[in-house]
Design an enzyme around this catalytic site. Structure first.
Site, PDB file in Angstrom:
ATOM      1  N   ASN A   9      50.921 -40.097   7.039  1.00  0.00           N
ATOM      2  CA  ASN A   9      49.985 -40.280   8.150  1.00  0.00           C
ATOM      3  C   ASN A   9      49.226 -38.968   8.314  1.00  0.00           C
ATOM      4  O   ASN A   9      49.768 -37.996   8.820  1.00  0.00           O
ATOM      5  CB  ASN A   9      50.775 -40.623   9.425  1.00  0.00           C
ATOM      6  CG  ASN A   9      49.876 -40.691  10.646  1.00  0.00           C
ATOM      7  OD1 ASN A   9      48.651 -40.644  10.536  1.00  0.00           O
ATOM      8  ND2 ASN A   9      50.495 -40.821  11.819  1.00  0.00           N
ATOM      9  N   TRP A  10      47.981 -38.961   7.856  1.00  0.00           N
ATOM     10  CA  TRP A  10      47.210 -37.718   7.873  1.00  0.00           C
ATOM     11  C   TRP A  10      46.703 -37.371   9.267  1.00  0.00           C
ATOM     12  O   TRP A  10      46.151 -36.301   9.472  1.00  0.00           O
ATOM     13  CB  TRP A  10      46.031 -37.817   6.897  1.00  0.00           C
ATOM     14  CG  TRP A  10      46.414 -37.892   5.450  1.00  0.00           C
ATOM     15  CD1 TRP A  10      47.677 -37.992   4.924  1.00  0.00           C
ATOM     16  CD2 TRP A  10      45.519 -37.876   4.326  1.00  0.00           C
ATOM     17  NE1 TRP A  10      47.621 -38.032   3.548  1.00  0.00           N
ATOM     18  CE2 TRP A  10      46.305 -37.972   3.147  1.00  0.00           C
ATOM     19  CE3 TRP A  10      44.129 -37.796   4.199  1.00  0.00           C
ATOM     20  CZ2 TRP A  10      45.740 -37.976   1.876  1.00  0.00           C
ATOM     21  CZ3 TRP A  10      43.579 -37.815   2.923  1.00  0.00           C
ATOM     22  CH2 TRP A  10      44.375 -37.901   1.780  1.00  0.00           C
ATOM     23  N   LYS A  11      46.826 -38.308  10.206  1.00  0.00           N
ATOM     24  CA  LYS A  11      46.319 -38.105  11.581  1.00  0.00           C
ATOM     25  C   LYS A  11      44.856 -37.665  11.520  1.00  0.00           C
ATOM     26  O   LYS A  11      44.131 -38.105  10.624  1.00  0.00           O
ATOM     27  CB  LYS A  11      47.229 -37.133  12.330  1.00  0.00           C
ATOM     28  CG  LYS A  11      48.704 -37.569  12.254  1.00  0.00           C
ATOM     29  CD  LYS A  11      49.618 -36.863  13.192  1.00  0.00           C
ATOM     30  CE  LYS A  11      51.042 -37.393  13.029  1.00  0.00           C
ATOM     31  NZ  LYS A  11      51.992 -36.797  13.951  1.00  0.00           N
ATOM     32  N   GLU A 182      60.243 -43.417  15.087  1.00  0.00           N
ATOM     33  CA  GLU A 182      59.737 -42.058  15.239  1.00  0.00           C
ATOM     34  C   GLU A 182      60.086 -41.544  16.635  1.00  0.00           C
ATOM     35  O   GLU A 182      59.336 -41.783  17.589  1.00  0.00           O
ATOM     36  CB  GLU A 182      58.210 -42.036  15.071  1.00  0.00           C
ATOM     37  CG  GLU A 182      57.728 -42.429  13.705  1.00  0.00           C
ATOM     38  CD  GLU A 182      56.423 -41.717  13.343  1.00  0.00           C
ATOM     39  OE1 GLU A 182      56.378 -41.131  12.255  1.00  0.00           O
ATOM     40  OE2 GLU A 182      55.475 -41.716  14.140  1.00  0.00           O
ATOM     41  N   GLY A 188      56.149 -33.504  14.875  1.00  0.00           N
ATOM     42  CA  GLY A 188      55.366 -32.268  14.874  1.00  0.00           C
ATOM     43  C   GLY A 188      56.086 -31.083  15.481  1.00  0.00           C
ATOM     44  O   GLY A 188      55.493 -30.041  15.736  1.00  0.00           O
ATOM     45  N   GLY A 249      54.101 -36.926   8.667  1.00  0.00           N
ATOM     46  CA  GLY A 249      52.883 -36.357   9.244  1.00  0.00           C
ATOM     47  C   GLY A 249      52.504 -35.080   8.515  1.00  0.00           C
ATOM     48  O   GLY A 249      51.945 -35.098   7.421  1.00  0.00           O
ATOM     49  N   GLY A 250      52.836 -33.943   9.138  1.00  0.00           N
ATOM     50  CA  GLY A 250      52.400 -32.638   8.640  1.00  0.00           C
ATOM     51  C   GLY A 250      52.626 -32.418   7.147  1.00  0.00           C
ATOM     52  O   GLY A 250      51.737 -31.928   6.442  1.00  0.00           O
TER      53      GLY A 250
HETATM   54  P1  13P Z   1      55.419 -34.946  11.555  1.00  0.00           P
HETATM   55  O1  13P Z   1      55.958 -35.313  10.196  1.00  0.00           O
HETATM   56  O2  13P Z   1      54.321 -33.955  11.505  1.00  0.00           O
HETATM   57  O3  13P Z   1      56.508 -34.609  12.511  1.00  0.00           O
HETATM   58  O4  13P Z   1      54.723 -36.287  12.126  1.00  0.00           O
HETATM   59  C1  13P Z   1      55.417 -37.464  12.097  1.00  0.00           C
HETATM   60  C2  13P Z   1      54.495 -38.566  12.455  1.00  0.00           C
HETATM   61  O5  13P Z   1      54.042 -38.662  13.577  1.00  0.00           O
HETATM   62  C3  13P Z   1      54.131 -39.520  11.406  1.00  0.00           C
HETATM   63  O6  13P Z   1      53.481 -40.628  11.927  1.00  0.00           O
END
Ligand code: 13P
Length: 268
Positions: A9-11, A182, A188, A249-250
């Site tokens: 998930n690149w956000k 999650e 994050g 995410g990150g």
């Molecule tokens: P992180 O891996 O950055 O904690 O984010 C997780 C996330 O929200 C994936 O959707």
């Protein structure tokens, strides 16, 4: 046996140029065997670029949200038809950054993690049903906040979110859903949920599906874990029997890290 599904998930990261650079870095680093399905979910504006670059590769395309209507006067929204046309097969629904269930009347726009886009159990269900009706596979996020965990409400919150997401969904459609557990406090923050606890709650997601649809559907549903998944914790998480993959995410923004997480999937 369920497949392992690793989704990035690149956000809100990735101009088209950045997306192209990331993919060109990532593609040669991915394992060549089929130990895991690999999905990337870039921002809407980079979907076409990414779709072009992943032709004839093992990478599949997902979006980060969808509206439930096909078309109409819904400024700023993106419909399932639009996602299909651009080559998406997956869509994240109900991410905690899009849910606004903290009871805060005015969102804090400077908070490190925003949760003010107004999704709730009802809109998540509408989005999920619309995605399924159009043949998209929803990656439906559920998870408790830190306050909810500390108040001992984790199981109730997660089970409620799962039940609400699946309301009025037929069994054959429910079997196609990917859930992502999650915990909000692990997103994050670098604070990963312990593997045995993540496994327990992913198991709870499956039990909740089972109560509603029976064993066959429950056995078919995929349940990912998400929240600070990194190369150094991925192997332990992905080895858990109830965890069928990761929503990253990150670490999905660093080609070497994301490839290492894919490589940490158990070889069946
Ligand atoms: P992180 O891996 O950055 O904690 O984010 C997780 C996330 O929200 C994936 O959707």
């Amino acid at each position: 046996m369920r497949s392992t599904i690793i989704a990035g998930n690149w956000k809100m990261h990735g101009t088209c140029a950045e997306a192209e650079a990331l993919l060109r870095d990532l593609l040669p680093q991915l394992p060549t065997d089929d130990r895991a399905l690999v999905i990337v979910c870039p921002p809407y504006t980079a979907l076409a670029t990414v779709h072009r670059l992943i032709q004839n590769t093992r990478v599949l395309l997902g979006a980060q949200d969808v509206f439930w209507k096909e078309r109409g006067a819904y400024t700023g929204c993106i419909s399932p038809l639009m996602l299909l046309e651009i080559g998406c097969r997956y869509v994240i629904i109900g991410h905690s950054e899009r849910r606004g269930r903290f009871g805060v009347p005015e969102p804090d726009f400077d908070a490190p993690v925003l949760a003010h886009f107004g999704d709730n159990n009802v809109t998540v269900n509408r989005k999920l049903r619309a995605a399924l009706a159009h043949g998209l596979v929803p990656i439906c996020c559920v998870g408790e906040t830190l306050a909810e965990r500390q108040a001992g409400q984790t199981d109730t919150i997660v089970a409620d979110q799962v039940r609400a997401a699946l309301q009025d969904v037929q069994p054959e459609q429910a079997a196609r859903v990917i859930f992502a557990y999650e915990p909000v406090w692990a997103i994050g923050t670098g604070e990963v949920c312990q593997a045995d606890e993540a496994n327990r709650v992913c198991g709870l997601v499956r039990q909740t599906v089972q109560q509603q649809y029976g064993t066959d559907v429950a056995a078919a549903v995929h349940v990912q874990y998400g929240g600070s998944v990194k190369p150094d914790n991925a192997r332990e998480l992905l080895a858990q029997p109830e965890i069928d993959g990761a929503l990253v995410g990150g670490a999905s923004l660093k080609a070497a890290d994301f490839a290492a997480i894919v490589a940490a999937a158990p070889v069946s």
